[in-house]
Design a protein around this motif. Structure first.
Motif, PDB file in Angstrom:
ATOM      1  N   GLU A 161      -6.229  72.073  13.354  1.00  0.00           N
ATOM      2  CA  GLU A 161      -6.802  71.003  14.175  1.00  0.00           C
ATOM      3  C   GLU A 161      -6.854  71.323  15.659  1.00  0.00           C
ATOM      4  OE1 GLU A 161      -4.686  67.455  13.270  1.00  0.00           O
ATOM      5  OE2 GLU A 161      -5.552  67.262  11.261  1.00  0.00           O
ATOM      6  N   LYS A 162      -5.876  72.095  16.153  1.00  0.00           N
ATOM      7  CA  LYS A 162      -5.815  72.361  17.593  1.00  0.00           C
ATOM      8  C   LYS A 162      -6.098  73.824  17.876  1.00  0.00           C
ATOM      9  CE  LYS A 162      -2.367  68.739  18.432  1.00  0.00           C
ATOM     10  NZ  LYS A 162      -1.002  68.450  18.961  1.00  0.00           N
ATOM     11  N   GLU A 163      -6.831  74.068  18.935  1.00  0.00           N
ATOM     12  CA  GLU A 163      -7.106  75.447  19.339  1.00  0.00           C
ATOM     13  C   GLU A 163      -5.797  76.189  19.555  1.00  0.00           C
ATOM     14  OE1 GLU A 163      -9.772  75.658  22.626  1.00  0.00           O
ATOM     15  OE2 GLU A 163     -11.339  74.473  21.640  1.00  0.00           O
ATOM     16  N   GLN A 209      -3.773  76.974  17.129  1.00  0.00           N
ATOM     17  CA  GLN A 209      -2.867  76.708  16.014  1.00  0.00           C
ATOM     18  C   GLN A 209      -2.876  77.865  15.021  1.00  0.00           C
ATOM     19  OE1 GLN A 209      -3.591  72.937  14.120  1.00  0.00           O
ATOM     20  NE2 GLN A 209      -2.099  73.294  12.477  1.00  0.00           N
ATOM     21  N   GLN A 247     -13.032  61.338  15.803  1.00  0.00           N
ATOM     22  CA  GLN A 247     -12.325  61.848  16.974  1.00  0.00           C
ATOM     23  C   GLN A 247     -13.164  61.696  18.222  1.00  0.00           C
ATOM     24  OE1 GLN A 247     -11.477  65.826  15.658  1.00  0.00           O
ATOM     25  NE2 GLN A 247      -9.447  65.289  14.904  1.00  0.00           N
TER      26      GLN A 247
END
Length: 277
Positions: free
Chosen positions: A96-98, A100, A275
């Motif tokens: 989900e997060k850059e 990760q 989002q």
């Protein structure tokens, strides 16, 4: 000649914007190791190091392993350098997060560890980006509409009345081409028609020598003539029954995964849209 103007193309684009929607995509860095017992242990060591320093490029270089980038891809796409891999895609889209880091992903031949570079939300292509595709689709639609009207007229006035057969029509009209599809079954992909269930269903409903009315197929409109029916070879059927069962199970498995992947893609699109809101 069929001509499509700019205004028509823009109208078609605006009325069919969902056709030009790009799905959600991800772009990941990854390392690949052959799937061996030794490399499974190495992958665990790499993951431990990544917990302290979540930089895949730096940590992998310490192990002498090259790093690769997939480029943007969506669920169900063939991935550059990887191919079509369900486990790889599922794991990549779970990030989900850059920056990760994923867990180790094992396939039959390889072990992958990934780091998310970028998530790309779904979007509708601008008219400038979609113009050529929209124009080609509109041209094909117009051509099919014209061919349908013409073919219905030929069917009603010449084939149905018995004035001409298919062979005579192919000599009379240059736009009429005869394609012979042999030994087809109800489930086959038909080269001259594409994936067209109505085509096969109609063919199997005809009597030998009988014509169908014009049918809509992926490749355009067509008229079907049944030339021959081959009875079931009982001996061969018994020999191939088990293989057929296996093939049918595999087909159902593929259909299940395709549906599951489609639902996953829709979920990814929905999640990204929420989002954004």
């Amino acid at each position: 000649d069929i001509v499509v103007g700019e205004d028509e193309t823009l109208l078609f684009y605006n009325e069919n914007r969902d056709v030009f929607r790009m799905p959600a995509m991800v772009d990941v860095f990854y390392i690949r190791l052959p799937n061996t017992d030794e490399n499974q242990n190495k992958a665990r060591e790499i993951l431990l190091d990544l917990r302290d320093e979540p930089d895949l490029e730096k940590v992998s270089s310490e192990y002498g392993i090259g790093i690769n980038e997939t480029g943007p891809f969506s669920i169900g796409m063939s991935i550059r350098g990887v191919g079509l891999s369900y486990p790889f895609s599922i794991t990549a889209f779970s990030l989900e997060k850059e920056g990760q880091i994923s867990e180790a992903v094992e396939t039959k031949d390889d072990i992958f560890i990934m780091q998310l570079k970028e998530r790309i939300p779904p979007r509708v292509l601008s008219f400038q980006e979609a113009r050529d595709g929209a124009q080609n689709q509109l041209l094909f639609k117009k051509a099919k509409d014209v061919s349908r009207e013409w073919l219905i007229q030929v069917y009603e006035t010449e084939l149905k009345t018995g004035k001409a057969g298919l062979e005579a029509l192919s000599q009379k009209y240059e736009q009429v081409a005869i394609n012979k599809d042999e030994d087809i079954t109800r489930q086959d992909y038909i080269e001259s028609a594409g994936f067209s269930p109505d085509f096969a269903a109609k063919a199997f409903s005809l009597e030998v020598g009988e014509f169908s009315a014009p049918l809509n197929t992926e490749m355009g409109y067509a008229i079907v003539r049944l030339d021959n029916i081959k009875p079931i070879d009982e001996e061969r059927f018994e020999q191939e029954k088990e293989e057929f069962k296996k093939g049918l199970l595999e087909q159902r498995r593929q259909e299940y995964f395709a549906e599951w992947f489609d639902n996953l893609r829709r979920s990814a699109n929905l999640k990204t849209n929420l989002q954004e809101e």
